[in-house]
Design a protein around this motif. Structure first.
Motif, PDB file in Angstrom:
ATOM      1  N   ILE A  39      65.207  -1.379  10.804  1.00  0.00           N
ATOM      2  CA  ILE A  39      64.270  -2.460  11.115  1.00  0.00           C
ATOM      3  C   ILE A  39      63.379  -2.060  12.286  1.00  0.00           C
ATOM      4  O   ILE A  39      62.155  -2.221  12.235  1.00  0.00           O
ATOM      5  N   LEU A  40      63.972  -1.526  13.339  1.00  0.00           N
ATOM      6  CA  LEU A  40      63.191  -1.114  14.506  1.00  0.00           C
ATOM      7  C   LEU A  40      62.176  -0.037  14.134  1.00  0.00           C
ATOM      8  O   LEU A  40      61.012  -0.096  14.545  1.00  0.00           O
ATOM      9  N   GLU A  41      62.597   0.937  13.346  1.00  0.00           N
ATOM     10  CA  GLU A  41      61.672   1.994  12.924  1.00  0.00           C
ATOM     11  C   GLU A  41      60.566   1.433  12.034  1.00  0.00           C
ATOM     12  O   GLU A  41      59.405   1.842  12.135  1.00  0.00           O
ATOM     13  N   SER A  42      60.894   0.479  11.187  1.00  0.00           N
ATOM     14  CA  SER A  42      59.888  -0.134  10.310  1.00  0.00           C
ATOM     15  C   SER A  42      58.852  -0.921  11.101  1.00  0.00           C
ATOM     16  O   SER A  42      57.692  -1.005  10.702  1.00  0.00           O
ATOM     17  N   LEU A  43      59.272  -1.501  12.221  1.00  0.00           N
ATOM     18  CA  LEU A  43      58.351  -2.273  13.056  1.00  0.00           C
ATOM     19  C   LEU A  43      57.582  -1.404  14.051  1.00  0.00           C
ATOM     20  O   LEU A  43      56.670  -1.903  14.717  1.00  0.00           O
ATOM     21  N   ALA A  44      57.928  -0.134  14.161  1.00  0.00           N
ATOM     22  CA  ALA A  44      57.282   0.745  15.138  1.00  0.00           C
ATOM     23  C   ALA A  44      55.762   0.803  14.983  1.00  0.00           C
ATOM     24  O   ALA A  44      55.046   0.740  15.990  1.00  0.00           O
ATOM     25  N   THR A  93      57.435  -8.425  15.534  1.00  0.00           N
ATOM     26  CA  THR A  93      56.878  -7.274  16.229  1.00  0.00           C
ATOM     27  C   THR A  93      57.881  -6.807  17.280  1.00  0.00           C
ATOM     28  O   THR A  93      58.716  -7.593  17.739  1.00  0.00           O
ATOM     29  N   LEU A  94      57.805  -5.548  17.634  1.00  0.00           N
ATOM     30  CA  LEU A  94      58.675  -5.035  18.690  1.00  0.00           C
ATOM     31  C   LEU A  94      58.201  -5.542  20.044  1.00  0.00           C
ATOM     32  O   LEU A  94      57.003  -5.598  20.311  1.00  0.00           O
ATOM     33  N   THR A  95      59.144  -5.889  20.881  1.00  0.00           N
ATOM     34  CA  THR A  95      58.835  -6.240  22.271  1.00  0.00           C
ATOM     35  C   THR A  95      58.672  -4.938  23.061  1.00  0.00           C
ATOM     36  O   THR A  95      58.876  -3.835  22.532  1.00  0.00           O
TER      37      THR A  95
END
Length: 129
Positions: A39-44, A93-95
């Motif tokens: 998930i984190l990589e997808s939102l990068a 979105t990533l913080t």
């Protein structure tokens, strides 16, 4: 004192002082699950809506995606924005914290890619020995 017992002692002191679990264990337990890193990589690259994120990851159930996003939001890695529209629009979105985690996360992924064959080989040797 071994590094393992030093880490355990440090975690115990932190836990007593702040009444929180060991930071190392706490963070690794959260981001080390099956879906958080994906998930984190997808939102990068930027903001995604729920369905876009679901398509990007592929084989995650809607329930698991929702649950994991909520945990990542609770921990401050992801920001959820709800727009009062019909139908409602929700974006993720990533913080700043989430963005800062991408660097060590990618290094860990790179390390795993480089050493995965050796790890698998060691596992096979352990089973046959």
């Amino acid at each position: 004192m071994s590094s393992s017992s030093a880490t355990t002692q440090a975690c115990s002191l932190i836990q007593e002082e702040f009444e929180q679990p060991c930071p190392i264990r706490d963070v690794l337990d959260r981001i080390g699950d099956q879906w958080s890193l994906l998930i984190l990589e997808s939102l990068a690259p930027g903001t995604l809506r729920f369905n876009e994120l679901s398509r990007e990851i592929g084989d995650i159930s809607r329930q698991m995606l929702s649950r994991t996003l909520k945990r990542l939001e609770t921990d401050g890695f992801v920001q959820r924005t709800l727009y009062a529209e019909v139908p409602p629009r929700v974006e993720y979105t990533l913080t700043e914290l989430g963005q800062s985690f991408l660097v060590p996360m990618r290094e860990l992924v790179k390390w795993a890619d480089i050493h995965h064959a050796r790890i698998c080989q060691a596992r096979r040797a352990s089973k046959s020995g």
